[in-house]
Design a protein around this motif. Structure first.
Motif, short mmCIF file in Angstrom:
data_model
loop_
_atom_site.label_atom_id
_atom_site.label_comp_id
_atom_site.label_asym_id
_atom_site.label_seq_id
_atom_site.Cartn_x
_atom_site.Cartn_y
_atom_site.Cartn_z
N PHE A 382 0.83 -1.17 0.09
CA PHE A 382 -0.04 -0.10 -0.08
C PHE A 382 1.01 1.16 -0.05
CE2 PHE A 382 -2.63 3.16 2.50
CZ PHE A 382 -3.68 3.35 1.68
N ILE A 383 2.07 1.28 0.96
CA ILE A 383 3.02 2.45 0.86
C ILE A 383 3.52 2.48 -0.60
CG2 ILE A 383 5.32 2.96 1.59
CD1 ILE A 383 4.44 1.82 4.47
N GLY A 384 3.97 1.37 -1.29
CA GLY A 384 4.31 1.76 -2.53
C GLY A 384 3.42 2.45 -3.58
N VAL A 385 2.02 1.82 -3.39
CA VAL A 385 0.97 2.67 -4.17
C VAL A 385 1.14 4.18 -3.84
CG1 VAL A 385 -1.52 2.48 -4.73
CG2 VAL A 385 -0.45 0.62 -4.67
N ILE A 386 0.73 4.53 -2.69
CA ILE A 386 0.54 5.77 -2.20
C ILE A 386 1.66 6.62 -2.38
CG2 ILE A 386 0.29 7.32 -0.17
CD1 ILE A 386 -2.22 5.79 -0.68
N PHE A 387 2.82 6.19 -1.94
CA PHE A 387 4.05 6.91 -2.25
C PHE A 387 4.45 7.00 -3.65
CE2 PHE A 387 3.85 6.67 2.50
CZ PHE A 387 4.28 7.97 2.84
#
Length: 407
Positions: A382-387
C-alpha cells in the motif's frame, strides 16, 4: 503497451540501478522487520507474563466483607467458622482464608518490603507454587503453627546466593519498621510467580513472596482482632464459576441474615486488567516501530521523483512513439510497488529471524500472528502505491516535447 511489458520494463529499470533500488528498499525492510519483531516479542512477553496469572485465576473467586456497612457486626467477621460453613456445604472444591500482608526484611544494607501469605492446605491447592528446593508445609506444621517459612527463589538468591543454600537457614522479618523481627526457619524455595515479568522489566524492582502457615501467622499477629482479609474459593467445575459465586453469596446471606454485606470478585479480573495494560503497551510499541515504515515510504517517493527527473528524455521518447499517460503511470507505479513488495517480504523474513534470536536471548518465545504478518505485507505494498502515485503522475503528465528537450 500491455501489463506484461510494463512489468518487464519496471524490473529492467530496477535492475539497472541495483544499489539505488536496495537503498530504497532498506527503509521498508527496516520498518517491516521492526514491526514484526516488536509485535512478536511483545505478544510473547504478554502471553508469558499473563498466562500463568490467567490460569491461576480460572474458576476461583474471593469473598470480602464491608466493615463500614451500617448492618455490619463483628460476629460476621470472616473467621474459621465462616470457612467451615462454606466447606460443610460441600458445594466447593477448596475454601481457604486469603491473607496477604507486607513485612520488612533486611537485604544487606537496605530494608525491603516482602509480601507474606498465611497459607493452609486448601490454599496451597488453590494457589499452588512450583517448589524448586526443599518442600512445602507438612500437616502437623499447619496444625501446630511452627515458625517456618517458604520463600521465592529470587529472594533466596539475594540472601543466600542460591536457593539450595537457603533451605534450613533462618530468616527474620517484622510487620513494621519498628517491630522486633521474628525468626523463621526456611523449609522450601519456590519459583517467584512474577519472574517472567521481572525479566521483561529489567529486574530492578523484584517483588518478593513468603508463605507461613495460617496458625503461625495467627500466633504472631493475632487474627482475632480483625479476621481474615478475605476468603478464597475454588469451584468444583470452573465453568460453573458464576453460579458458584451466587451460591456462596446465598450461603453467607443465610448465615448472617443480611443481603449485600459480602463482596464477591473473580480472581481472573486482575489478570484480565493486567493483560489489557500489556496489550495496550504492546500496541504502542508496535505503532512506534511502524513509524519507520512511514519514513521508508517517504524514501521511496524521494527516489522515484529523482528517477522521473533522470528519465525525463526517456519518457518523452516513449510518448513520441505512442506510449500513453496510463502506460507511463502504470510503469512507475509498478516500480514503486515492486520495491516496497520485495522490501516487505525481506522485512518479514528478517523480522521473524530477529524475533526468534531476541526471544532466545531474553527467554521469551515470540508469538507470531498470520494476520499481523499479512497486514505488514499489505501495508508495504500500500505504501508503494501511495508514495508512488505522485512521482508516477508527474511522469505521466510530462509534455512529450518538453521531455524530449530535456538533457
Amino acid at each position: 503497451m500491455n501489463f506484461l511489458e510494463s512489468l518487464k520494463g519496471a524490473i529492467q529499470n530496477l535492475k539497472g540501478n541495483k544499489t539505488r533500488s536496495f537503498l530504497t528498499m532498506l527503509g521498508i525492510i527496516i520498518g517491516i522487520s521492526s514491526v514484526i519483531t516488536m509485535s512478536a516479542i511483545g505478544k510473547g512477553g504478554q502471553q508469558n507474563i499473563t498466562g500463568d496469572l490467567k490460569e491461576g485465576g480460572y474458576g476461583k473467586f474471593t469473598i470480602s466483607i464491608d466493615k463500614d456497612d451500617e448492618q455490619f457486626r463483628w460476629k460476621y467477621l470472616l473467621e474459621p467458622k465462616v470457612i467451615n460453613i462454606l466447606k460443610d456445604s460441600g458445594l466447593f472444591k477448596n475454601v481457604s482464608a486469603n491473607i496477604t500482608t507486607r513485612v520488612f526484611i533486611d537485604l544487606g544494607k537496605r530494608r525491603e518490603v516482602v509480601g507474606v501469605t498465611a497459607t493452609t492446605p486448601d490454599y496451597e491447592k488453590i494457589d499452588s507454587v512450583d517448589y524448586i528446593f526443599g518442600r512445602g508445609f507438612l500437616p502437623f506444621e499447619y496444625e501446630k503453627g511452627e515458625k517456618i517459612v517458604v520463600i521465592d527463589n529470587l529472594t533466596a538468591q539475594s540472601l543466600f546466593d542460591s536457593g539450595d543454600k537457603a533451605v534450613g537457614k533462618d530468616i527474620s522479618f517484622s510487620m513494621s519498621r519498628k517491630n522486633n523481627p521474628v525468626t523463621y526457619k526456611i523449609v522450601g524455595v519456590f519459583k517467584n510467580p512474577l519472574e517472567e515479568l521481572i525479566k521483561v522489566m529489567g529486574g530492578k524492582r523484584i517483588p518478593r513472596f513468603f508463605r507461613v502457615p495460617l496458625n503461625t501467622y495467627d500466633k504472631v499477629y493475632d487474627l482475632s482482632k480483625g479476621g481474615y482479609n478475605s476468603i478464597i474459593i475454588e469451584s468444583k467445575i470452573p465453568e460453573n464459576l458464576a453460579n458458584d459465586m451466587k451460591t456462596a453469596n446465598r450461603v453467607l446471606e443465610e448465615y448472617s441474615g443480611i443481603k449485600n454485606l459480602y463482596g464477591i470478585e473473580t480472581m481472573s479480573n486482575a489478570a484480565a486488567s493486567f493483560d489489557k495494560i500489556l496489550s495496550t503497551l504492546n500496541m504502542f510499541i508496535t505503532f512506534v516501530a511502524g513509524i519507520s515504515l512511514f519514513v521508508g515510504g517517504i524514501g521511496v517517493m524521494n527516489i522515484m521523483l529523482v528517477s522521473v527527473i533522470e528519465r525525463t528524455k526517456e519518457i518523452g521518447i516513449r510518448k513520441a512513439i505512442g506510449a500513453t499517460n496510463k502506460d507511463i503511470l502504470i510503469q512507475f507505479l509498478m516500480e514503486s510497488v515492486i520495491l516496497t513488495g520485495i522490501g516487505g517480504v525481506v522485512g518479514v523474513v528478517i523480522g521473524v529471524s530477529l524475533a526468534f534470536l531476541i526471544g532466545y536471548f531474553v527467554n521469551i518465545p515470540p508469538v507470531f500472528s498470520l494476520f499481523s504478518i499479512s497486514l505488514a505485507l499489505g501495508v508495504s505494498t500500500f505504501i508503494g502505491v501511495i508514495f508512488g502515485v505522485t512521482p508516477a503522475k508527474k511522469a505521466a503528465q510530462l509534455n512529450p516535447i518538453d521531455a524530449l528537450r530535456a538533457e
